[in-house]
Design an enzyme around this catalytic site. Sequence first.
Site, PDB file in Angstrom:
ATOM      1  N   CYS A  70       0.868  -1.179   0.000  1.00  0.00           N
ATOM      2  CA  CYS A  70       0.000   0.000   0.000  1.00  0.00           C
ATOM      3  C   CYS A  70       0.907   1.232   0.000  1.00  0.00           C
ATOM      4  O   CYS A  70       1.710   1.411   0.924  1.00  0.00           O
ATOM      5  CB  CYS A  70      -0.866  -0.035   1.256  1.00  0.00           C
ATOM      6  SG  CYS A  70      -1.864   1.438   1.500  1.00  0.00           S
ATOM      7  N   CYS A 182      -1.099   3.559  -6.583  1.00  0.00           N
ATOM      8  CA  CYS A 182      -1.947   2.998  -5.521  1.00  0.00           C
ATOM      9  C   CYS A 182      -2.188   1.559  -5.935  1.00  0.00           C
ATOM     10  O   CYS A 182      -2.479   1.291  -7.111  1.00  0.00           O
ATOM     11  CB  CYS A 182      -3.268   3.758  -5.425  1.00  0.00           C
ATOM     12  SG  CYS A 182      -4.522   2.898  -4.431  1.00  0.00           S
ATOM     13  N   THR A 183      -2.079   0.637  -4.995  1.00  0.00           N
ATOM     14  CA  THR A 183      -2.122  -0.781  -5.377  1.00  0.00           C
ATOM     15  C   THR A 183      -3.516  -1.261  -5.785  1.00  0.00           C
ATOM     16  O   THR A 183      -3.652  -2.344  -6.340  1.00  0.00           O
ATOM     17  CB  THR A 183      -1.562  -1.668  -4.245  1.00  0.00           C
ATOM     18  OG1 THR A 183      -2.289  -1.390  -3.038  1.00  0.00           O
ATOM     19  CG2 THR A 183      -0.088  -1.403  -4.025  1.00  0.00           C
TER      20      THR A 183
HETATM   21  N1  DGL Z   1      -4.050   0.516  -1.852  1.00  0.00           N
HETATM   22  C1  DGL Z   1      -3.609   1.655  -1.161  1.00  0.00           C
HETATM   23  C2  DGL Z   1      -2.447   2.377  -1.795  1.00  0.00           C
HETATM   24  O1  DGL Z   1      -1.648   1.750  -2.435  1.00  0.00           O
HETATM   25  C3  DGL Z   1      -4.535   2.455  -0.322  1.00  0.00           C
HETATM   26  C4  DGL Z   1      -5.874   2.754  -0.839  1.00  0.00           C
HETATM   27  C5  DGL Z   1      -6.770   3.396   0.196  1.00  0.00           C
HETATM   28  O2  DGL Z   1      -7.068   2.730   1.178  1.00  0.00           O
HETATM   29  O3  DGL Z   1      -7.144   4.559  -0.002  1.00  0.00           O
HETATM   30  O4  DGL Z   1      -2.295   3.545  -1.675  1.00  0.00           O
END
Ligand code: DGL
Length: 258
Positions: A70, A182-183
């Site tokens: 993340c 963002c993942t």
């Molecule tokens: N998947 C996450 C990232 O890589 C966070 C997304 C979220 O919870 O807003 O930033």
Amino acid sequence: MTIAFFDSGIGGITVLSEAVKQLPQENFLYFADTLHVPYGTKSKAQVMEYVQESAARIMREEVQALVIACNTATSIAAAELRKIYSIPIIGMEPAVKPAVEMNRNSGKRVLVFATPLTLTQSKYNELVARVDDHGSVDSLPLPELVGYCENLNFDRAEMTDYFAGKLASFDLNAYGTVVLGCTHYPFYKGILREILPEHIEIIDGSRGTVSRLRSVLGLKEAGTGDSRGRIQFMCSSDDAAYITKMEKAFELFTCLEG
Ligand code: DGL
């Protein structure tokens, strides 16, 4: 060995999928902080607290390394977690550096998609200041996209409209690379591929993160033999339906990536 992966929700599955491809024989524990997803629209203090709670929960399991899959959680809390725990902790950051390198000779620009929180952190701004010597990086927060993804909303027409609206003010011919910072976003790579001009490359940090994981743990890529490790999904709300959703999202993304 069991390697833990952590994200606010299903996003880190895009990184887990790459890890399973490169390290099929390892065991993986994937933890989603379902009580607090999304992180990217919350405050720094809140996310710091949520990540620490989640890490404490994960560390109660027998894990030998933690991948913070993340970008948002990494930018807020990776340094803090490394002070608390002694196992290797691998974080993620938007792949700005390779993107700038890819466009150095073409004069094209780089567009980084990430959560609002990632894009306002000093970690991100320092990264851009360090690698972007030509001032060629622009950023676009996509605050709604994590919610769509968590709802498994991959409706082509609806998502195409969403991205078209977000990109309306950009001259896409000026860009050479879009970075998915963002993942959750790689779930939309196929839809983005249809919308963006063909010359734009779409990159994310999954492969680099897993290479770093391998190098930190001294593991070689894809061992021979048929032994397959175990993948266990957990979430902070202990919700059986969400566990099923994660398994489905893993299957879906693994299929998408081929
Ligand atoms: N998947 C996450 C990232 O890589 C966070 C997304 C979220 O919870 O807003 O930033």
